[in-house]
Design an enzyme around this catalytic site. Structure first.
Site, PDB file in Angstrom:
ATOM      1  N   LEU A 159      11.205 -20.073  -4.917  1.00  0.00           N
ATOM      2  CA  LEU A 159      10.268 -19.207  -4.170  1.00  0.00           C
ATOM      3  C   LEU A 159       8.911 -19.293  -4.852  1.00  0.00           C
ATOM      4  O   LEU A 159       8.825 -19.259  -6.079  1.00  0.00           O
ATOM      5  CB  LEU A 159      10.762 -17.754  -4.198  1.00  0.00           C
ATOM      6  CG  LEU A 159       9.822 -16.714  -3.580  1.00  0.00           C
ATOM      7  CD1 LEU A 159       9.995 -16.646  -2.064  1.00  0.00           C
ATOM      8  CD2 LEU A 159      10.070 -15.320  -4.164  1.00  0.00           C
ATOM      9  N   ASP A 186       0.828  -1.210   0.000  1.00  0.00           N
ATOM     10  CA  ASP A 186       0.000   0.000   0.000  1.00  0.00           C
ATOM     11  C   ASP A 186       0.863   1.261   0.000  1.00  0.00           C
ATOM     12  O   ASP A 186       1.961   1.270   0.564  1.00  0.00           O
ATOM     13  CB  ASP A 186      -0.920  -0.015   1.231  1.00  0.00           C
ATOM     14  CG  ASP A 186      -2.050   0.997   1.105  1.00  0.00           C
ATOM     15  OD1 ASP A 186      -2.417   1.352  -0.030  1.00  0.00           O
ATOM     16  OD2 ASP A 186      -2.570   1.429   2.155  1.00  0.00           O
ATOM     17  N   HIS A 200       2.032   3.276  -9.173  1.00  0.00           N
ATOM     18  CA  HIS A 200       1.848   1.832  -9.379  1.00  0.00           C
ATOM     19  C   HIS A 200       3.016   1.252 -10.192  1.00  0.00           C
ATOM     20  O   HIS A 200       3.473   0.138  -9.931  1.00  0.00           O
ATOM     21  CB  HIS A 200       0.516   1.550 -10.068  1.00  0.00           C
ATOM     22  CG  HIS A 200      -0.675   1.966  -9.249  1.00  0.00           C
ATOM     23  ND1 HIS A 200      -0.803   1.650  -7.916  1.00  0.00           N
ATOM     24  CD2 HIS A 200      -1.789   2.679  -9.566  1.00  0.00           C
ATOM     25  CE1 HIS A 200      -1.941   2.154  -7.449  1.00  0.00           C
ATOM     26  NE2 HIS A 200      -2.547   2.788  -8.434  1.00  0.00           N
TER      27      HIS A 200
HETATM   28  C1  IPE Z   1      -5.377  -2.726  -0.066  1.00  0.00           C
HETATM   29  O1  IPE Z   1      -5.095  -1.380  -0.223  1.00  0.00           O
HETATM   30  C2  IPE Z   1      -5.374  -3.421  -1.395  1.00  0.00           C
HETATM   31  C3  IPE Z   1      -4.074  -3.543  -2.056  1.00  0.00           C
HETATM   32  C4  IPE Z   1      -2.931  -3.146  -1.594  1.00  0.00           C
HETATM   33  C5  IPE Z   1      -4.113  -4.180  -3.332  1.00  0.00           C
HETATM   34  P1  IPE Z   1      -6.240  -0.269  -0.368  1.00  0.00           P
HETATM   35  O2  IPE Z   1      -5.535   1.014  -0.557  1.00  0.00           O
HETATM   36  O3  IPE Z   1      -7.212  -0.674  -1.406  1.00  0.00           O
HETATM   37  O4  IPE Z   1      -6.949  -0.360   1.058  1.00  0.00           O
HETATM   38  P2  IPE Z   1      -7.857   0.710   1.808  1.00  0.00           P
HETATM   39  O5  IPE Z   1      -8.910   1.141   0.857  1.00  0.00           O
HETATM   40  O6  IPE Z   1      -6.975   1.855   2.204  1.00  0.00           O
HETATM   41  O7  IPE Z   1      -8.382  -0.005   3.012  1.00  0.00           O
HETATM   42  C1  IPE Z   2      -1.747   0.151  -3.305  1.00  0.00           C
HETATM   43  O1  IPE Z   2      -1.463   1.519  -3.370  1.00  0.00           O
HETATM   44  C2  IPE Z   2      -1.917  -0.464  -4.665  1.00  0.00           C
HETATM   45  C3  IPE Z   2      -3.302  -0.805  -4.997  1.00  0.00           C
HETATM   46  C4  IPE Z   2      -4.328  -0.771  -4.199  1.00  0.00           C
HETATM   47  C5  IPE Z   2      -3.537  -1.218  -6.366  1.00  0.00           C
HETATM   48  P1  IPE Z   2      -2.632   2.581  -3.334  1.00  0.00           P
HETATM   49  O2  IPE Z   2      -3.020   2.892  -4.731  1.00  0.00           O
HETATM   50  O3  IPE Z   2      -3.738   2.140  -2.454  1.00  0.00           O
HETATM   51  O4  IPE Z   2      -1.876   3.809  -2.698  1.00  0.00           O
HETATM   52  P2  IPE Z   2      -2.479   4.858  -1.663  1.00  0.00           P
HETATM   53  O5  IPE Z   2      -2.968   4.082  -0.476  1.00  0.00           O
HETATM   54  O6  IPE Z   2      -3.579   5.585  -2.358  1.00  0.00           O
HETATM   55  O7  IPE Z   2      -1.312   5.741  -1.329  1.00  0.00           O
HETATM   56 MG    MG Z   3      -4.144   2.420  -0.474  1.00  0.00          MG
END
Ligand code: IPE
Ligand code: IPE
Ligand code: MG
Length: 266
Positions: free
Chosen positions: A150, A39, A56
């Site tokens: 792995l 995240d 991303h």
């Molecule tokens: C969790 O992150 C999903 C992934 C990392 C793929 P999100 O960014 O979607 O989670 P929330 O919405 O902050 O809980």
């Molecule tokens: C996690 O990073 C990746 C996915 C959920 C695809 P985020 O896109 O949720 O990044 P933040 O949380 O908005 O910084």
């Molecule tokens: Mg996020």
């Protein structure tokens, strides 16, 4: 080895998995299975006044580095959360960007994964994905199927609730009784033992529908590093935190430190 309460199959499957993947590990306390909620990509990009998709893209580079570090440290299984069932609710351009990035990354990364002995599994619902992405996932799994160093599980279009529901549905369709062991066997992650260490980057302290069933006894670690910044040093911090924990699986501390013969009597 002690049995994990209420999970009759887990010790057996852990042993089988270790044997099958031929992981040569010293008896160090490197976690066998690490799971990560990757995240913070969006915030990483925002801080640089870049579009979210740039975060991303950087996230893919960070995953490549993390996979290499796990191989080097003798980790057996790495499971990462790449796209949740709920992430479809993001703006359409971000969702399509993520799908394109997946297709692109597959083409680019598979040769390196082959060279490093990494076996890929995509865990999640295939329905709802485009034919192109879906075929790409299947091809990458097939191409790496013989690798043993792995296991890399990429949770894509995955939700912990989806997994529990699809496993129960499978058992019901076969007319099988629903028990912890049968559910465990029908889950999308039944090819690996439960995660020992579950890491979330990006500073949030929540599960967000990740491995709801499998994380029952995982050690949790929260890192403030945004996923693109999560490097080898941050991974080592997570592993060091894990090594300081006492995993009791419901027992008392005294039971764990007792001598083996006393342990048997307990
Ligand atoms: C969790 O992150 C999903 C992934 C990392 C793929 P999100 O960014 O979607 O989670 P929330 O919405 O902050 O809980
Ligand atoms: C996690 O990073 C990746 C996915 C959920 C695809 P985020 O896109 O949720 O990044 P933040 O949380 O908005 O910084
Ligand atoms: Mg996020």
């Amino acid at each position: 080895l002690h049995r994990r309460p209420g999970k009759a199959g887990s010790v057996v499957s852990a042993g089988r998995a270790r044997a099958r993947f031929g992981v040569q590990r010293l008896m160090s306390s490197i976690p066998y299975h690490i799971a990560i909620v990757m995240d913070g990509n969006g915030r990483w990009a925002k801080r640089r006044f870049m579009p979210r998709i740039a975060g991303h893209k950087q996230g893919v580079d960070s995953l490549r580095r993390c996979v290499k570090a796990c191989v080097e440290r003798g980790v057996g299984v790495l499971t990462v959360f790449a796209f949740s069932s709920e992430n479809w609710n993001r703006p359409a351009d971000e969702v399509s960007g993520l799908m394109e990035l997946m297709a692109l990354a597959l083409g680019r990364e598979v040769p390196r994964l082959l060279a490093d002995g990494v076996r890929l599994y995509f865990v999640g619902e295939r329905a709802g994905l485009s034919d192109k992405v879906s075929a790409g996932l299947a091809q990458a799994e097939a191409a790496t199927a013989h690798n043993q160093r792995l296991v890399l599980n990429v949770c894509f279009n995955y939700g912990g609730r989806w997994d529990i529901a699809q496993a129960a549905d499978k058992l019901a369709a076969r007319g099988e009784a629903i028990t912890e062991a049968s559910l465990n066997g029908a889950m999308a992650m039944s090819h690996v033992p439960d995660p020992d260490l579950l890491v979330r980057t990006g500073g949030e302290q929540r599960i967000s529908n990740f491995l709801l069933w499998q994380a029952a006894y995982s050690e949790l670690h929260f890192s403030d590093a945004l996923w693109p910044d999560f490097d080898e040093a941050a991974l080592d911090v997570a592993i060091a935190a894990f090594q300081k924990r006492e995993r009791r699986f419901g027992k008392t501390s005294e039971q764990l430190t007792a001598t083996p013969s006393a342990h048997k009597l307990a």
